[in-house]
Design a protein around this motif. Structure first.
Motif, PDB file in Angstrom:
ATOM      1  N   ALA A 195       0.966  -1.324  -0.030  1.00 54.52           N
ATOM      2  CA  ALA A 195       0.090   0.076   0.006  1.00 54.52           C
ATOM      3  C   ALA A 195       1.030   1.132  -0.036  1.00 54.52           C
ATOM      4  O   ALA A 195       0.553   2.172  -0.726  1.00 54.52           O
ATOM      5  CB  ALA A 195      -1.055   0.111   1.148  1.00 54.52           C
ATOM      6  N   ALA A 208       0.483   3.715  -2.956  1.00 53.03           N
ATOM      7  CA  ALA A 208      -0.258   4.823  -2.684  1.00 53.03           C
ATOM      8  C   ALA A 208       0.651   6.144  -1.803  1.00 53.03           C
ATOM      9  O   ALA A 208      -0.269   7.048  -1.532  1.00 53.03           O
ATOM     10  CB  ALA A 208      -1.475   4.278  -1.659  1.00 53.03           C
ATOM     11  N   LYS A 240      -1.544   5.527   2.290  1.00 57.08           N
ATOM     12  CA  LYS A 240      -1.391   4.185   2.455  1.00 57.08           C
ATOM     13  C   LYS A 240      -2.458   3.391   3.514  1.00 57.08           C
ATOM     14  O   LYS A 240      -2.549   2.475   3.234  1.00 57.08           O
ATOM     15  CB  LYS A 240       0.224   3.935   3.104  1.00 57.08           C
ATOM     16  CG  LYS A 240       0.421   4.786   4.386  1.00 57.08           C
ATOM     17  CD  LYS A 240       1.999   4.513   4.861  1.00 57.08           C
ATOM     18  CE  LYS A 240       1.971   5.263   6.140  1.00 57.08           C
ATOM     19  NZ  LYS A 240       3.552   5.426   6.377  1.00 57.08           N
ATOM     20  N   VAL A 243      -5.805   3.085   1.678  1.00 61.79           N
ATOM     21  CA  VAL A 243      -5.492   1.786   0.495  1.00 61.79           C
ATOM     22  C   VAL A 243      -5.590   0.689   1.406  1.00 61.79           C
ATOM     23  O   VAL A 243      -6.187  -0.505   1.149  1.00 61.79           O
ATOM     24  CB  VAL A 243      -4.426   2.063  -0.165  1.00 61.79           C
ATOM     25  CG1 VAL A 243      -4.048   0.719  -1.040  1.00 61.79           C
ATOM     26  CG2 VAL A 243      -4.521   3.309  -1.224  1.00 61.79           C
ATOM     27  N   VAL A 292      -8.236  -2.322   1.169  1.00 59.92           N
ATOM     28  CA  VAL A 292      -7.911  -3.641   0.686  1.00 59.92           C
ATOM     29  C   VAL A 292      -8.609  -4.747   1.765  1.00 59.92           C
ATOM     30  O   VAL A 292      -9.125  -5.926   1.554  1.00 59.92           O
ATOM     31  CB  VAL A 292      -6.654  -4.123   0.377  1.00 59.92           C
ATOM     32  CG1 VAL A 292      -6.132  -5.264   0.067  1.00 59.92           C
ATOM     33  CG2 VAL A 292      -6.228  -2.955  -0.898  1.00 59.92           C
ATOM     34  N   VAL A 320      -4.133  -0.728  -6.903  1.00 66.61           N
ATOM     35  CA  VAL A 320      -4.893  -1.212  -5.839  1.00 66.61           C
ATOM     36  C   VAL A 320      -6.003  -1.954  -6.368  1.00 66.61           C
ATOM     37  O   VAL A 320      -6.356  -2.827  -5.517  1.00 66.61           O
ATOM     38  CB  VAL A 320      -5.594   0.320  -5.275  1.00 66.61           C
ATOM     39  CG1 VAL A 320      -6.336  -0.164  -4.256  1.00 66.61           C
ATOM     40  CG2 VAL A 320      -4.474   1.264  -4.770  1.00 66.61           C
TER      41      VAL A 320
END
Length: 388
Positions: free
Chosen positions: A27, A31, A35, A38, A42, A95
């Motif tokens: 992440a 990102a 982070k 993200v 997820v 992602v």
């Protein structure tokens, strides 16, 4: 039991090595400053998949009449699907692909979990279940610790870490499936979809145990999911990954001791709830240490305390949970419903964490919420009447 231990070890390594190390790293790579968002996306979507996969595959294994057995086909199929998801993650460049890969991991490994968890009430008498629960708890701990070792020491890079996890998952499942017998079901039982709902009115102890299990796992999720970011952003550890490995080792050793001690004592006395209450108290105290003292030194104290409490809880909780199941014929389905209490916190915790960090003083507030959730679990388990 040794082979069940190995299968669970592979399962938990395949879940926790990504959650603790690989997904946060990936992440951050994809990102940057986003982070946390993200990582929450997820893990949250993957956990939502797990909510469905666990009871559904539990239902299927309860009614499987394969010549290879009732549970084994689902154990192996779940391992293969989970490994496929880890392979997808190893090459994820966006992602979206991360979400797809983690959803496959959660679907497969939660199906494997539903089948493996059913092996305990299928094969183990009540008087020995806390000891076996301790073994399952130790396998979870070792999966967490060995996963951190594998992806930070033995292999280098995110992609290699995911592939190593996939290999361990499949090898553990194969050993259990090929070297242990499985009961073959001669006649497929009937099934109605509404039976997925377990009425709290008819089975209040099941409902109270479910709620307590959810809260203890929610508290644990608040306390552990963001440790890597805590070490980097708050503690300012020079190497957050190495720091996390040290904490996981301390956590793991204490968890093994807690699982063995609490499990043996609970089976010897025949009592479950007092041990759950003590375990929850130790976990809450560990979180409060980080509320008062959010430093590296405090983390070194809190990690083994959390491990001791969570290991003791898992050993006794598995025994308690199997004793409140409504029907023996639907064990895997009912355990799948209980396992939602493992997965749902992974959906709730990331959604709430951003609000907690923003509104309750950062990581101090997060660890305080962890302590409160854990203490709520202790209050809920007291309401279970049919188990001492």
């Amino acid at each position: 039991m040794g082979l069940l231990f190995l299968a669970n070890l592979g399962l938990w390594l395949g879940i926790y090595a990504p959650i603790q190390v690989l997904l946060p790293q990936q992440a951050a790579l994809l990102a940057g400053t986003s982070k946390e968002a993200v990582f929450g996306l997820v893990t949250g979507v993957g956990a939502a998949v797990a909510l469905v996969a666990n009871p559904m595959i539990g239902v299927s294994s309860d009614r499987t009449t394969s010549r290879f057995g009732r549970r084994h086909p689902w154990t192996l199929a779940g391992a293969l699907v989970g490994a496929l998801g880890l392979v997808v993650l190893s090459s994820a460049s966006s992602v979206f692909v991360m979400v797809v890969g983690w959803c496959l991991v959660q679907a497969g490994l939660n199906g494997m979990l539903a089948a493996l968890t059913s092996a305990v009430p299928d094969r183990v008498p009540v008087r020995q279940r806390a000891r076996v629960g301790g073994l399952v708890g130790i396998s979870q701990m070792l999966g967490t610790v060995l996963g951190a070792v594998v992806v930070t020491v033995l292999v280098s890079g995110v992609a290699a870490g995911y592939l190593a996890c996939a290999l361990v998952v499949v090898l553990g499942a194969l050993a259990f499936v090929l070297l242990t017998p499985d009961v073959r079901l001669a006649v497929r039982p009937g099934f109605r979809w509404r039976s997925l709902w377990v009425s709290p009115r008819r089975h209040p102890d099941f409902a109270w145990a479910w709620c307590a299990h959810f809260m203890i796992n929610l508290g644990n999720a608040f306390g552990t999911l963001y440790l890597l970011y805590f070490l980097g952003d708050v503690v300012r550890h020079p190497s957050p990954e190495d720091g996390l490995l040290v904490l996981m080792l301390l956590y793991g050793v204490a968890l093994a001791g807690g699982a063995a001690l609490f499990g043996a004592s609970s089976d010897r006395t025949g009592r479950r709830k007092p041990y759950v209450l003590v375990a929850a108290g130790v976990m809450a105290f560990a979180a409060l240490v980080l509320v008062v003292w959010p430093t590296w030194e405090a983390a070194l104290v809190a990690a083994p305390l959390l491990g001791l409490g969570f290991g003791g809880y898992w050993a006794v909780a598995l025994a308690l949970l199997t004793q409140v199941l409504p029907a023996a014929s639907d064990r895997a389905k009912d355990l799948g419903v209980l396992n939602i209490a493992n997965s749902l916190p992974q959906v709730v915790a990331p959604l709430l964490t951003s609000f907690v960090l923003a509104g309750l003083g950062g990581y101090r507030g997060l660890f305080l919420v962890s302590a409160v959730a854990t203490l709520c679990a202790a209050g809920l388990v007291v309401r279970v009447r049919s188990v001492a």
